[in-house]
Write a protein that holds these residues in place. Structure first.
Motif, PDB file in Angstrom:
ATOM      1  N   ALA A   4       0.830  -1.205   0.000  1.00 15.54           N
ATOM      2  CA  ALA A   4       0.000   0.000   0.000  1.00 15.54           C
ATOM      3  C   ALA A   4       0.865   1.256   0.000  1.00 15.54           C
ATOM      4  O   ALA A   4       0.536   2.255  -0.653  1.00 15.54           O
ATOM      5  CB  ALA A   4      -0.912  -0.009   1.219  1.00 15.54           C
ATOM      6  N   GLN A   5       1.998   1.212   0.719  1.00 16.18           N
ATOM      7  CA  GLN A   5       2.877   2.386   0.777  1.00 16.18           C
ATOM      8  C   GLN A   5       3.589   2.625  -0.550  1.00 16.18           C
ATOM      9  O   GLN A   5       3.865   3.769  -0.915  1.00 16.18           O
ATOM     10  CB  GLN A   5       3.860   2.225   1.926  1.00 16.18           C
ATOM     11  CG  GLN A   5       3.191   2.320   3.289  1.00 16.18           C
ATOM     12  CD  GLN A   5       4.144   2.079   4.445  1.00 16.18           C
ATOM     13  OE1 GLN A   5       5.364   2.076   4.260  1.00 16.18           O
ATOM     14  NE2 GLN A   5       3.593   1.866   5.637  1.00 16.18           N
ATOM     15  N   VAL A   6       3.897   1.537  -1.269  1.00 18.54           N
ATOM     16  CA  VAL A   6       4.487   1.691  -2.606  1.00 18.54           C
ATOM     17  C   VAL A   6       3.485   2.367  -3.540  1.00 18.54           C
ATOM     18  O   VAL A   6       3.831   3.285  -4.296  1.00 18.54           O
ATOM     19  CB  VAL A   6       4.925   0.322  -3.168  1.00 18.54           C
ATOM     20  CG1 VAL A   6       5.307   0.454  -4.645  1.00 18.54           C
ATOM     21  CG2 VAL A   6       6.100  -0.227  -2.379  1.00 18.54           C
ATOM     22  N   ILE A   7       2.240   1.920  -3.489  1.00 12.21           N
ATOM     23  CA  ILE A   7       1.193   2.541  -4.310  1.00 12.21           C
ATOM     24  C   ILE A   7       1.038   4.012  -3.937  1.00 12.21           C
ATOM     25  O   ILE A   7       0.935   4.891  -4.804  1.00 12.21           O
ATOM     26  CB  ILE A   7      -0.139   1.790  -4.137  1.00 12.21           C
ATOM     27  CG1 ILE A   7      -0.022   0.376  -4.717  1.00 12.21           C
ATOM     28  CG2 ILE A   7      -1.277   2.552  -4.808  1.00 12.21           C
ATOM     29  CD1 ILE A   7      -1.232  -0.507  -4.437  1.00 12.21           C
ATOM     30  N   LEU A   8       1.045   4.292  -2.634  1.00  7.90           N
ATOM     31  CA  LEU A   8       0.923   5.667  -2.156  1.00  7.90           C
ATOM     32  C   LEU A   8       2.095   6.517  -2.652  1.00  7.90           C
ATOM     33  O   LEU A   8       1.920   7.680  -3.065  1.00  7.90           O
ATOM     34  CB  LEU A   8       0.853   5.678  -0.635  1.00  7.90           C
ATOM     35  CG  LEU A   8       0.632   7.031   0.047  1.00  7.90           C
ATOM     36  CD1 LEU A   8      -0.673   7.660  -0.415  1.00  7.90           C
ATOM     37  CD2 LEU A   8       0.630   6.853   1.564  1.00  7.90           C
ATOM     38  N   MET A   9       3.299   5.943  -2.624  1.00 13.89           N
ATOM     39  CA  MET A   9       4.494   6.654  -3.096  1.00 13.89           C
ATOM     40  C   MET A   9       4.362   7.005  -4.576  1.00 13.89           C
ATOM     41  O   MET A   9       4.650   8.136  -4.994  1.00 13.89           O
ATOM     42  CB  MET A   9       5.738   5.786  -2.860  1.00 13.89           C
ATOM     43  CG  MET A   9       7.043   6.427  -3.333  1.00 13.89           C
ATOM     44  SD  MET A   9       8.482   5.334  -3.119  1.00 13.89           S
ATOM     45  CE  MET A   9       8.228   4.194  -4.508  1.00 13.89           C
ATOM     46  N   LEU A  10       3.902   6.059  -5.395  1.00 15.23           N
ATOM     47  CA  LEU A  10       3.799   6.287  -6.835  1.00 15.23           C
ATOM     48  C   LEU A  10       2.651   7.244  -7.166  1.00 15.23           C
ATOM     49  O   LEU A  10       2.774   8.076  -8.072  1.00 15.23           O
ATOM     50  CB  LEU A  10       3.610   4.949  -7.560  1.00 15.23           C
ATOM     51  CG  LEU A  10       4.809   3.998  -7.467  1.00 15.23           C
ATOM     52  CD1 LEU A  10       4.500   2.683  -8.166  1.00 15.23           C
ATOM     53  CD2 LEU A  10       6.060   4.638  -8.077  1.00 15.23           C
ATOM     54  N   VAL A  11       1.543   7.126  -6.437  1.00 16.53           N
ATOM     55  CA  VAL A  11       0.440   8.075  -6.643  1.00 16.53           C
ATOM     56  C   VAL A  11       0.894   9.491  -6.291  1.00 16.53           C
ATOM     57  O   VAL A  11       0.571  10.462  -6.995  1.00 16.53           O
ATOM     58  CB  VAL A  11      -0.786   7.667  -5.802  1.00 16.53           C
ATOM     59  CG1 VAL A  11      -1.831   8.782  -5.798  1.00 16.53           C
ATOM     60  CG2 VAL A  11      -1.402   6.386  -6.349  1.00 16.53           C
ATOM     61  N   SER A  12       1.666   9.621  -5.231  1.00 16.34           N
ATOM     62  CA  SER A  12       2.195  10.936  -4.843  1.00 16.34           C
ATOM     63  C   SER A  12       3.109  11.505  -5.911  1.00 16.34           C
ATOM     64  O   SER A  12       3.065  12.705  -6.212  1.00 16.34           O
ATOM     65  CB  SER A  12       2.955  10.828  -3.514  1.00 16.34           C
ATOM     66  OG  SER A  12       2.094  10.440  -2.461  1.00 16.34           O
ATOM     67  N   SER A  13       3.952  10.640  -6.508  1.00 15.49           N
ATOM     68  CA  SER A  13       4.851  11.126  -7.558  1.00 15.49           C
ATOM     69  C   SER A  13       4.072  11.584  -8.779  1.00 15.49           C
ATOM     70  O   SER A  13       4.392  12.616  -9.389  1.00 15.49           O
ATOM     71  CB  SER A  13       5.856  10.028  -7.941  1.00 15.49           C
ATOM     72  OG  SER A  13       5.221   8.987  -8.662  1.00 15.49           O
ATOM     73  N   ALA A  14       3.015  10.824  -9.149  1.00 16.18           N
ATOM     74  CA  ALA A  14       2.194  11.216 -10.293  1.00 16.18           C
ATOM     75  C   ALA A  14       1.514  12.564 -10.038  1.00 16.18           C
ATOM     76  O   ALA A  14       1.485  13.444 -10.913  1.00 16.18           O
ATOM     77  CB  ALA A  14       1.150  10.139 -10.585  1.00 16.18           C
ATOM     78  N   ALA A  15       0.987  12.742  -8.836  1.00 14.94           N
ATOM     79  CA  ALA A  15       0.322  14.006  -8.495  1.00 14.94           C
ATOM     80  C   ALA A  15       1.323  15.161  -8.472  1.00 14.94           C
ATOM     81  O   ALA A  15       1.013  16.283  -8.905  1.00 14.94           O
ATOM     82  CB  ALA A  15      -0.370  13.877  -7.141  1.00 14.94           C
ATOM     83  N   PHE A  16       2.541  14.887  -7.980  1.00 12.84           N
ATOM     84  CA  PHE A  16       3.579  15.924  -7.962  1.00 12.84           C
ATOM     85  C   PHE A  16       3.886  16.420  -9.365  1.00 12.84           C
ATOM     86  O   PHE A  16       3.899  17.631  -9.639  1.00 12.84           O
ATOM     87  CB  PHE A  16       4.839  15.382  -7.304  1.00 12.84           C
ATOM     88  CG  PHE A  16       6.067  16.215  -7.561  1.00 12.84           C
ATOM     89  CD1 PHE A  16       6.202  17.465  -6.989  1.00 12.84           C
ATOM     90  CD2 PHE A  16       7.088  15.743  -8.385  1.00 12.84           C
ATOM     91  CE1 PHE A  16       7.330  18.250  -7.233  1.00 12.84           C
ATOM     92  CE2 PHE A  16       8.217  16.509  -8.637  1.00 12.84           C
ATOM     93  CZ  PHE A  16       8.329  17.766  -8.058  1.00 12.84           C
TER      94      PHE A  16
END
Length: 711
Positions: A460-472
């Motif tokens: 879940a944290q990996v998904i959260l990390m990648l979603v954050s990068s996409a939003a950034f």
């Protein structure tokens, strides 16, 4: 599979493709996130999170270092990027146990990188990424299995992302040009949409609308500059310049549409003085609205590859306005007739944008003749804004580094990271970034803490990390404050994955370091070469007036002796808009400065507004230069008198020993007589435009005489 199903699948794919390519920011965010996911996920699954996250950080820095080049130029830029990343990260690993050498090297290399970035846009992106990689290496060195691993992984991450981007570019080499062109047409669409609000409008509404238009004009002109840079980049790499013809013609179209859009004939409230005129003004406003829609459609056409369909509404609205004008007294509606003529030409240009005459020469562009070493020598002056910026940023780094080592701050490299993102060339930009960074980081820290409490497993944290990068990446060029929130959650998740609960532990240090780094950036620019705008105003106004004089002379020359190659004319127009932009940006920056430094702000605004009005009137004259107008008597003499007065005004601003120039009332009276004695028609309206140019010059003189006293 039946033919019907194949057709449905094909249509679905085409619709997806159109939606996908229509939004370049989404494409950029998805490509960068894909690179980071491919690099990080396998290593995290294998129980080697440090390697995966470090590769992802390299890809992130590589994405931030991308340049708008032809694929061949991008290969060269990627090679320089990888080499710079390796040197930066290798030096941090090698010197980490020698803090004095590391600090000294980091500060000096920052100065070098920032100055090299001033040579051109390509170098600016690469050198920014190189400094960023050095800070990333400082953040990760303590948890690295060996000192050299980051020097391997960070450049490899950037190489992977750069290779993926090159693959897309080789599949579609013109993608970057399409994207920049579309950005320019979208910017013009926004300008036209705002200008439509002036048709009709009341006098009290026009000040705010004109201020907004002045700021939107900055966006359009900046887009034109970026397109020019990319066109020149492609031109250097292509042997057959004929391949660039369609893009050069679109660029000429965009410039022409912008000149007509920026033109101003009469005050809009004066044109709405009767019920009949009001109806025409509403029609002209609708034409502007439809032109905004058309330029937006053209932008989407360039992004998606779908054929441009000209809005049919423009045709009948233009015809309706023309029919209405024919019913009115032509002696009273000449300004409206010329306005309609101006907008109708824009309509025809868009309608026939692909109907180019065969055998016409390829449009020429102004090329940057300065060599890199010549530019670098100019940057070495302590008076140059970029040299001052480099010294301020390096001083922030030095003080931050000393504080980190002295007080053993946890994850102290974030102090330098914050200083890097907050520090800008001007005080106003730094102040704006400071609030965006602090508020964004604080929000990101709280959000990151809540999300990590909710999502405790690694997947879940990996998904959260990648979603954050996409939003950034998506918000990076739209809303920086929102982008900061997501890069904060990204970093917290990344370190939590590596250090097992490290993300929670670094939240408070991250916020503390952010406040410290932002404070250092603010203090250095507040007390070290802040470059208050009121000191620059006399020089900027004088420069803008000079460029407007050159533009006016170029227009007059085109009237008297039309040229087959209008490069000189386009250069004069471009320089006038760039000088107007610089002046408008300086005034806008002054609004963010301390009250004590906002000297004569209202008068600075008045002169900025008058200069923009002068440019708009000259643009109106230039927009009609191809209309085969009858010659205007003494046009050169009239132009000479106007330019002479404006030249004296510029010299007065730069050298107070000279007297304020004389008023030009005799010229205005002479022009009024010519207008009265001239029958209705385009010649009379052009005389009115010339009168407006002279009248605006006269207002500039009066404003200087009454109020301007800045030294």
């Amino acid at each position: 599979m039946s033919k019907l199903n194949k057709r449905v699948l094909q249509q679905s794919y085409q619709q997806f493709q159109q939606v996908f390519w229509r939004y370049p920011d989404r494409v950029f965010a998805l490509r960068a996130t894909f690179s980071m996911g491919v690099l990080s996920i396998p290593f995290i699954i294998a129980g080697l999170p440090f390697y995966g996250v470090t590769l992802a950080l390299g890809a992130l820095a590589g994405a931030l270092s991308e340049t708008d080049d032809h694929p061949k130029g991008r290969v060269k830029a990627l090679a320089i990027t990888i080499l710079s990343f390796f040197i930066s990260s290798f030096a941090v690993g090698l010197l980490y146990d020698h803090p004095i050498l590391l600090g000294t090297g980091f500060v000096l290399s920052t100065i070098v990188f920032i100055l090299l970035g001033g040579i051109g846009e390509r170098y600016r992106a690469i050198t920014f990424g190189s400094v960023l990689i050095g800070i990333y290496a400082m953040l990760g060195i303590e948890i690295s299995p060996a000192w050299y691993w980051q020097a391997v992984l960070l450049p490899l991450g950037a190489l992977f992302h750069g290779g993926l981007t090159l693959l897309f570019l080789f599949l579609d080499p013109w993608r970057l040009l399409d994207k920049q062109m579309a950005t320019g047409f979208r910017a013009l669409s926004g300008y036209l949409e705002k200008k439509a609000l002036l048709f009709p409008s009341k006098k009290q509404e026009q000040a705010a609308l004109n201020k907004d238009l002045s700021l939107l004009n900055i966006t359009v002109v900046n887009s034109l500059e970026k397109i020019l840079a990319v066109l020149n980049n492609y031109g250097r790499e292509l042997k057959d310049q004929e391949l660039l013809r369609p893009y050069l013609q679109r660029f000429m179209l965009l410039q022409s549409l912008h000149e007509r859009a920026a033109s101003s004939h009469e005050r809009h409230d004066k044109l709405s003085d009767t019920k009949e005129n009001l109806e025409v003004m509403e029609g002209l406003g609708e034409m502007l609205h439809q032109l905004a829609h058309a330029t937006q459609q053209l932008a989407e056409s360039m992004l998606t590859g779908v054929h441009y369909h000209h809005p049919p509404a423009l045709e009948w609205i233009s015809q309706a306005v023309e029919d209405k004008l024919k019913k009115l007294d032509s002696t009273r509606t000449q300004p409206l007739i010329l306005l309609h003529h101006n907008l109708h030409r824009s309509h025809l240009s868009l309608k026939n944008l692909d109907d180019q005459e065969e055998g016409t020469s390829i449009p020429k562009l102004r090329k940057d003749r300065e060599r890199p070493m010549e530019k670098l020598r100019q940057l070495l002056s302590f008076k140059h804004p970029r040299m001052r910026y480099a010294l301020r940023l390096s001083l922030s780094f030095l003080i931050g580094y000393i504080l980190v080592k002295t007080f053993h701050l946890d994850k102290g490299a974030w102090v330098m990271l914050t200083s890097m993102f907050v520090s800008q060339i001007t005080y106003s930009d730094t102040r704006r970034r400071l609030f965006q960074r602090v508020l964004g980081t604080a929000t990101g820290v709280v959000l990151g803490a809540l999300l990590l409490q909710a999502f405790t497993n690694t997947a879940a944290q990996v998904i959260l990390m990648l979603v954050s990068s996409a939003a950034f990446f998506y918000w990076l060029h739209k809303r920086y404050s929102i982008a900061v929130i997501f890069i904060t959650t990204f970093v917290i998740c990344a370190f939590n994955i590596i250090a097992k609960d490290g993300g929670i532990n670094i939240m408070i240090p991250r916020l503390t370091d952010t406040l410290l780094g932002a404070s250092l950036s603010f203090l250095t620019i507040r007390f070290l070469w802040p470059g208050w705008q009121y000191r620059r105003m006399p020089e900027l106004i004088a420069k803008a007036l000079q460029k407007n004089m050159d533009y006016l002379q170029a227009v007059v020359t085109e009237y008297e002796k039309p040229s087959t190659d209008d490069l000189a004319y386009r250069i004069a127009r471009r320089d006038a808009h760039l000088a107007d932009n610089e002046l408008a940006q300086a005034w806008n920056s002054m609004r963010q400065e301390p009250k004590s430094k906002q000297k004569l702000m209202q008068h600075a605004f008045t002169l900025t507004f008058l200069n923009h009005a002068l440019l708009s009137h000259i643009s109106a004259l230039g927009a009609h230069r191809e209309s085969n107008l009858v010659a205007i008597k003494n046009l050169q003499e009239i132009s000479r008198q106007i330019t002479e007065v404006l030249n004296k005004a510029g010299n007065y601003l730069l050298n107070r020993e000279q007297q304020i120039p004389d008023d030009i009332s005799p010229l205005l009276l002479n022009l009024q007589k010519q207008i009265v004695s001239t029958g209705s028609g385009l010649k009379k309206q052009n005389l009115r435009i010339i009168y407006n140019i002279a009248d605006t010059a006269s207002k500039i003189i009066r404003e200087l005489d009454e109020t301007w006293d800045v030294r």
